[in-house]
Design a protein around this motif. Sequence first.
Motif, PDB file in Angstrom:
ATOM      1  N   THR A  81      25.412 -28.041   9.931  1.00 32.17           N
ATOM      2  CA  THR A  81      25.437 -29.261  10.738  1.00 32.17           C
ATOM      3  C   THR A  81      26.823 -29.880  10.841  1.00 32.17           C
ATOM      4  N   ARG A 101      29.845 -21.903  22.735  1.00 32.41           N
ATOM      5  CA  ARG A 101      28.431 -22.258  22.744  1.00 32.41           C
ATOM      6  C   ARG A 101      27.847 -21.730  21.434  1.00 32.41           C
ATOM      7  N   MET A 155      25.164 -32.357  23.346  1.00 29.09           N
ATOM      8  CA  MET A 155      23.714 -32.281  23.552  1.00 29.09           C
ATOM      9  C   MET A 155      23.181 -30.975  22.985  1.00 29.09           C
ATOM     10  N   LYS A 156      22.053 -31.046  22.293  1.00 27.89           N
ATOM     11  CA  LYS A 156      21.442 -29.863  21.708  1.00 27.89           C
ATOM     12  C   LYS A 156      20.263 -29.424  22.565  1.00 27.89           C
ATOM     13  N   ASP A 157      20.173 -28.126  22.799  1.00 26.71           N
ATOM     14  CA  ASP A 157      19.014 -27.556  23.461  1.00 26.71           C
ATOM     15  C   ASP A 157      18.147 -26.889  22.406  1.00 26.71           C
ATOM     16  N   THR A 188      24.853 -21.191  18.739  1.00 23.10           N
ATOM     17  CA  THR A 188      23.411 -21.097  18.526  1.00 23.10           C
ATOM     18  C   THR A 188      23.141 -20.888  17.042  1.00 23.10           C
ATOM     19  N   ARG A 228      18.515 -23.152  18.220  1.00 19.73           N
ATOM     20  CA  ARG A 228      19.166 -24.384  18.685  1.00 19.73           C
ATOM     21  C   ARG A 228      20.548 -24.043  19.224  1.00 19.73           C
ATOM     22  N   THR A 229      20.884 -24.608  20.366  1.00 16.48           N
ATOM     23  CA  THR A 229      22.156 -24.315  21.009  1.00 16.48           C
ATOM     24  C   THR A 229      22.870 -25.604  21.389  1.00 16.48           C
ATOM     25  N   GLN A 230      24.185 -25.629  21.166  1.00 15.45           N
ATOM     26  CA  GLN A 230      25.013 -26.747  21.615  1.00 15.45           C
ATOM     27  C   GLN A 230      26.418 -26.259  21.916  1.00 15.45           C
ATOM     28  N   GLY A 231      27.114 -27.001  22.764  1.00 16.84           N
ATOM     29  CA  GLY A 231      28.466 -26.624  23.143  1.00 16.84           C
ATOM     30  C   GLY A 231      28.483 -25.725  24.366  1.00 16.84           C
ATOM     31  N   THR A 232      29.675 -25.408  24.840  1.00 19.67           N
ATOM     32  CA  THR A 232      29.841 -24.539  26.000  1.00 19.67           C
ATOM     33  C   THR A 232      30.947 -23.530  25.722  1.00 19.67           C
ATOM     34  N   THR A 234      32.294 -26.633  18.951  1.00 19.57           N
ATOM     35  CA  THR A 234      31.559 -26.754  20.211  1.00 19.57           C
ATOM     36  C   THR A 234      32.419 -27.110  21.415  1.00 19.57           C
TER      37      THR A 234
END
Length: 273
Positions: A35, A46, A1-3, A48, A13-17, A42
């Motif tokens: 991309t 995290r 999921m992208k924030d 960005t 844009r941020t994705q992953g943990t 990810t």
Amino acid sequence: MKDLHTNTPLVTRTQGTGNDLVFLHGWGMNSGAFTSFIPYLTNSFRVTTIDLPGFGENAQHVPSPYDAESLAQMIAPYIPPESIVVGWSLGGLVAQRLALIGKDFKGLALKGLVTIASTPRFIAGPCWPGIAGDLLAMFESQLESNYNRTLERFLAIQAMGSDTARQDIKAIRGHISEYPEPDQHALKQGLRILSTEDLRQDIGRITVPTLRLYGRLDSLVPTSGIDRICELHPQADTVVLPHAAHAPFISHPQQSADILFSFASSVYQQKAS
């Protein structure tokens, strides 16, 4: 999921943990260039991405003067604490600037620096391998008439020498086309940064752990200059991918991700201990 963070002047844009990696793209591009590479990271980090001011989703934010220092100052507030900043090409110049201003900029606490196909000085000079000045001048004059054709030629030079050059160009072009086109002034001044920025006397002051990743087939950052960079910044780790050109994360994504993972894991383990 992208924030997607749009409640700030700059879009990020941020994705992953996990621990934070921040990616900055090269000239004429946007974060779409990363991309296909981000999914390799990810599961462990995290990630960005920040479009450079004047490019992509931040095309409307054009600082004056438009130079590496101004770009770094504008980006700095949006970098998560304890991040490793990863800068590709022009983004590598900005990332090095961020590492240099880190201690003086309130709230900016970098954990590490990675440059991909980047250098403290792009243009060739006495005893310094780099891009021919007349080549950058040609790109600047072509920009006036046709940005897309100029970018296409720039992409071709970046991929030159790679066994997967055609696929690499197609991949980058396809992903960056999903973002807004860059500001014309930013494009022109971005080339000016490549032709004038000179951090050679400064990079020895970078104190955060640093990895410099190169492609041996890169025609924009010739491997003949790597020894000089090592002399100026001996604290940095250096890795050269033998079959990569200017975009190793596109042509050799797994290998690039493994190298980045190893470096970042080591940096964050030092933090933990």
